[in-house]
Every structure is written in C-alpha cells, then in structure tokens.
Design a protein around this motif. Structure first.
Motif, PDB file in Angstrom:
ATOM      1  N   VAL A   4       0.826  -1.204   0.000  1.00 58.73           N
ATOM      2  CA  VAL A   4       0.000   0.000   0.000  1.00 58.73           C
ATOM      3  C   VAL A   4       0.860   1.254   0.000  1.00 58.73           C
ATOM      4  N   GLN A   5       0.221   2.314  -0.385  1.00 60.73           N
ATOM      5  CA  GLN A   5       0.861   3.626  -0.413  1.00 60.73           C
ATOM      6  C   GLN A   5      -0.033   4.617   0.308  1.00 60.73           C
ATOM      7  N   GLY A   6       0.501   5.330   1.293  1.00 61.24           N
ATOM      8  CA  GLY A   6      -0.280   6.293   2.058  1.00 61.24           C
ATOM      9  C   GLY A   6       0.270   7.692   1.924  1.00 61.24           C
ATOM     10  N   THR A  23      -4.922   6.050   1.814  1.00 57.25           N
ATOM     11  CA  THR A  23      -4.071   4.890   1.577  1.00 57.25           C
ATOM     12  C   THR A  23      -4.750   3.956   0.589  1.00 57.25           C
ATOM     13  N   ASN A  48      -3.837   5.229  11.267  1.00 55.71           N
ATOM     14  CA  ASN A  48      -3.316   5.125   9.906  1.00 55.71           C
ATOM     15  C   ASN A  48      -2.937   3.677   9.582  1.00 55.71           C
ATOM     16  N   ASP A  52      -4.189   1.282   6.589  1.00 50.28           N
ATOM     17  CA  ASP A  52      -3.275   0.569   5.697  1.00 50.28           C
ATOM     18  C   ASP A  52      -3.648  -0.916   5.604  1.00 50.28           C
TER      19      ASP A  52
END
Length: 251
Positions: A4-6, A23, A48, A52
């Motif tokens: 994943v990218q947040g 995310t 967060n 994710d």
C-alpha cells in the motif's frame, strides 16, 4: 495482501480545508472506496495503520480529520499510549471537539468526503462503504442515512450514543438507509447501554434495513485501539473478520 501507499491529502469543505490520510494499493489503479471515520482520539499512527491494513485488502481508504475546523491533526497532543483513567484531562480536551460535530456539520462534511472520493482516480466508480469507530460509528450511521445513493455498506464498532432519546439521535435516520449495516458493540460500554442497543435494533428492523448487530462479550469501549488502555486483541481480530466479510459482500 497488496503493498500500500499512504499520503496526506486536503479535502475542500464548506467550512474550510480538511486534512485526511489516504491509503491504497500501490498499483495506482482505482479500487473500491472506503470512508473511514476516526475515533475521538483522532488521526494518529495506529489509526493510519488500521487504514493501511484495510487498503491491503484491495481498497482505497480515506480517513478524514473530522476536527479540521480546529486545525490539522493532531488537534490535541496525546501520549503514545492513551490511558484516560490515569489522565482525566484527556477527555476535558477532547470532549468539546466531539460535541462540535453536529448532525448538520456531519452531513456537510460527508458531502465533501464522498464528493472528493467520487472525483479521485484512485477510487473505483460506484458506491462506497463506510466504517467508523467510537464517535465514528455515529458518523457512519448518519452518512448511510443522509447519502443512501452513495453508501452501499456501513459498519460501526464500539460506537456510543447511537440510539438516544434526543430528537437528532442517529438511529432516527434508519428509514432512509439502503446500505447493509454491521455493528460490533462493546459489551462493557456505558455509552451504549442495552436500552440503546434495543432501540437501535428496533429502528433498523422496523425500517427493513439489512443489518447485523453483535455484542462482543467482555470487550470494552475502544477495543480496536491498540494504543489505548481499552484494547482487546481478540475483539479487534473479530472486528476485522466482520468488516472484511461485509466489504466482500458489498464489492
């Protein structure tokens, strides 16, 4: 599970700019959207991380700072481990923030969050799901009621004051809900006594809302939050199973 990218994003609202954590799977493709409502402690590393984990299942997850009117997160500085019994000033600081989110503000904000998601190339076309924790469960229930055309599923975990006797109680919007709902109530939760649980159940049943309500035996209010003294590991894992099952049925 996907990588994943947040990142932090800004969402324009009628009352100012709201900061939010976004995310999503790192492939950059559009994925079903999940609006994730915070608990009273606000955006922080644990929350967060929860987002994710959800994104890794294949969703684009937006976690807005619902207290944005008072400034960007963290609006209130909190310790790494949150233990209100040892520091009663925590709720003295948080209480006014929680009460500042009126039903009218909640609806306006949901307009902005859902509109932003509809425009994002990272969110797949079609309806979204909503999940919320503590006060976020109330926001999830209100959002399902005020945006039936956009919300296909909504979940609430250890939510409080979901079915009060007040004229603006969240449960009174049941007749407008078209989403499937899931609630994981905390057993040891003075903010949602049995009387309120029954009132919520009766309202949803009378309105014909598809829903599941479960009481997590022995679990305290806040059971999903590992950075607090209310955490319950078994209840947290049960919540993930229930939430992922709901999302798989929806998408």
């Amino acid at each position: 599970m996907a990588d994943v990218q947040g990142t932090t994003v800004t969402i324009p609202t009628r009352d100012g700019d709201a900061d939010a954590y976004l995310t999503h799977p790192a492939d950059g493709k559009p994925h079903p959207g999940v609006l994730f409502y915070q608990d009273a402690y606000g955006l922080r590393p644990w929350l967060n991380g929860m987002a994710d984990r959800l994104a890794a299942e294949g969703y684009t997850v937006l976690v807005p700072n619902v207290f944005y009117r008072r400034g960007p997160a963290p609006v209130v500085e909190l310790p790494e481990f949150i233990d209100p019994p040892s520091d009663p000033t925590i709720w003295e600081r948080l209480g006014p923030l929680v009460h500042s989110i009126t039903p009218e503000r909640a609806e306006r904000d949901a307009d902005a969050y859902l509109g932003w998601m509809a425009r994002s190339p990272l969110v797949a076309d079609g309806p979204v799901a909503v999940t919320g924790y503590c006060m976020g469960a109330r926001l999830a229930l209100r959002t399902a009621a005020t945006h039936p055309g956009r919300v296909a599923a909504a979940a609430g975990f250890h939510g409080g004051n979901l079915a009060t006797e007040e004229p603006d109680s969240p449960h009174l919007g049941a007749g407008r809900i078209t989403a499937e709902l899931y609630f994981g109530h905390a057993d040891q939760d003075p903010s949602l006594p049995e009387e309120q649980r029954r009132r919520l159940e009766d309202a949803l049943t009378a309105a014909g809302v598809r829903h599941t309500s479960e009481v997590y035996e022995g679990a305290p209010h806040g059971y999903t939050q590992k950075d607090t003294s209310s955490y319950d590991a078994a209840a947290e894992e049960r919540h993930w199973e229930a939430l992922n099952s709901l999302l798989r049925r929806t998408f």
